[in-house]
Enzyme design. Structure first.
Site, PDB file in Angstrom:
ATOM      1  CD  GLU A 218      -1.816   2.276   1.691  1.00  0.00           C
ATOM      2  OE1 GLU A 218      -1.531   3.218   0.898  1.00  0.00           O
ATOM      3  OE2 GLU A 218      -1.850   2.411   2.913  1.00  0.00           O
TER       4      GLU A 218
ATOM      5  CD  GLU B 144       2.386  10.232  -1.178  1.00  0.00           C
ATOM      6  OE1 GLU B 144       1.335   9.931  -0.589  1.00  0.00           O
ATOM      7  OE2 GLU B 144       3.325   9.427  -1.353  1.00  0.00           O
TER       8      GLU B 144
END
Length: 498
Positions: free
Chosen positions: A262, A395
């Protein structure tokens, strides 16, 4: 300087400060290697903890291996394992105030945020306890010559690696599923947030979990690499950066170890032209930079209709500019510090990049001058952002949001999908069915309409470089199991129905 009302020597048991939990015991580390735990709100160290070396990792994996190969845990029934999980959850519930304080002390999460989200840990353990009680770990299917018994077996020893930003909630996803499946585990706690997993181990110990089923070490990147590479580890479940996830995937591929990843996100919130501005802002603002933006599912790209761009930019910037930045121990604080000096440098670098590439800062844009110490950054909004800018593609993991204008819904969907990531997303509209239709077109693991929600019975994970596999729900349980088929001839007692 902000307050720091956390005193580890009085709030934590001595064994949580000095060692690891291996084979059902609190053990001393094999070396004197240690690291300081720094409070991001004051930049001062408040504890020193040991760091695992190769010998410690080997001991933890060896304990988990023995517990899986010869211990009772993988051979228990689902309901029996569920009873342990429920006891662990009840003990963890009694420590929620401590765990909330740890989140604020270690990472700088505002106390209201920590108080709100720490209970997700017990929610996840309870969910997987309930699922283990009812899950079909074995079923019979008829075949031409008899029947096949389909047995869902635990995969084996699992290495669980959760990140520093939300150690407890993310660990609970992994741990609840792994234990419910019958795996034994080694948890690698990060040096930045070492205590959460050790408190969980304390609860497991008091709940009577068999020795070796849960092992906890504190390890840096080298220790984590050694853990992932060990052939005795059958499964790796990792949450963290995409760059580290790629390295772990390659390591696991060399020996075909099972892996769940993840990873990062660059999620888009699509505001449709019929969205009511006030409820949209109320729902959206908390999820564009929650916890100073240090959450993988943050909605950091806001896509708005060009015909409403000015209206939205002004209103959204006013909301974000009014957020209170300050002491995370103050209940009125909405934006606390970033977690570390490294994060501070990273986020300020991205803000500088956005400015240089031509985006306009409508609020924020600098390190907060409110305190002389602490890793505080002003909540920052960029307008006039285009899809090719660095701040729109990478990000940032900080309190920074980018507003991107679109001309029609097709372009909005294309912009949302024009990313290497695919973890989360939202659609805001006055027509829920229209929002659902748009959500179906977004290539991302989770999409919400007019809000953002995560539920324990729903799978969470990403498309593309946001990861592999899912956590949560039955899908999260299946990730820790292997399916075995045993063919049996007609008339066998194993093929007869009760």
């Amino acid at each position: 300087m902000p307050t720091f009302p956390f005193e580890p020597t009085s709030e934590l048991a001595p064994h949580l400060l000095s060692g690891f939990y291996i084979d059902g015991q609190w053990v001393r580390p094999s070396s004197d290697a240690s690291v300081s735990v720094v409070a991001p709100s004051t930049e001062q160290a408040f504890a020193t903890v040991p760091v695992a070396k190769a010998e410690d990792v080997d001991n933890a994996v060896g304990a988990a291996r023995r517990a899986f190969d010869t211990g009772p845990w993988p051979r228990m029934s689902g309901p029996d394992r569920a009873a342990y999980l429920r006891r662990m959850s009840a003990l963890l519930a009694s420590r929620l105030p401590l765990l909330s304080r740890l989140w604020t002390a270690e990472v700088g999460a505002p106390v209201w945020f920590a108080d709100m989200f720490v209970p997700t840990a017990t929610t996840m353990l309870d969910y997987y306890a309930d699922l283990a009680s009812t899950f079909a770990f074995e079923e019979n299917r008829p075949t031409r010559n008899g029947a096949a018994s389909i047995i869902r077996q635990p995969v084996g020893v699992a290495a669980l690696i959760a990140p520093w930003n939300a150690q407890l909630p993310i660990l609970s996803y992994k741990l609840g599923a792994a234990l419910a499946a019958g795996c034994t585990v080694v948890v690698k706690a990060p040096p930045e947030t070492p205590f959460d997993a050790l408190v969980v181990a304390e609860c497991a110990h008091e709940a009577g979990l068999p020795p070796g089923v849960l092992n906890v070490i504190i390890a840096d990147a080298d220790g984590g690499a050694h853990l992932v590479a060990k052939r005795e580890v059958d499964k790796v479940s990792f949450t963290g950066s995409t760059a580290t996830g790629k390295v772990i995937a390659k390591t696991c591929a060399d020996r075909l170890a099972r892996v769940t990843l993840e990873l990062g996100g660059k999620s888009a919130a699509i505001v449709l032209d019929d969205a009511d501005l006030n409820p949209t802002l109320a729902a959206l603002a908390p999820f564009t930079m929650p916890f100073s933006g240090q959450i993988c599912f943050a909605q950091t790209r806001i896509l708005v209709p060009r015909i409403r761009e000015r209206e939205f930019v002004e209103a959204y910037s006013a909301v974000i500019g009014s957020l209170k930045v300050g002491d995370p121990w103050d209940m009125s604080t909405q934006i606390g510090p970033l977690a570390s000096h490294r994060q501070l440098h990273r986020v300020l670098g991205y803000i500088d990049s956005g400015r240089k590439e031509g985006a306009q800062i409508t609020t924020g844009g600098a390190r907060s001058a409110q305190y002389e110490r602490g890793f505080f950054v002003e909540p920052t909004v960029f307008a006039g952002v285009t899809a090719d800018m660095t701040i729109a593609r990478e990000e940032i993991f900080g309190p920074v949001a980018s507003i991107i204008a679109y001309d029609d819904v097709d372009q909005a969907v294309a912009l949302a999908n024009d990313t290497d990531f695919g973890l989360s997303g939202t659609v805001f509209t006055s027509d829920v069915e229209r929002g659902y239709a748009v959500a179906r077109r977004i290539k991302t693991g989770n999409v919400s309409v007019n809000a953002l929600e995560m539920a324990p019975n729903v799978p969470f994970g990403g498309f593309k470089q946001s990861g592999i596999g899912r956590e949560g729900g039955p899908e999260g349980l299946q990730a820790f199991m292997e399916d075995q088929a045993i063919y049996l001839p007609a008339g066998s007692s194993s093929t007869r129905k009760d």
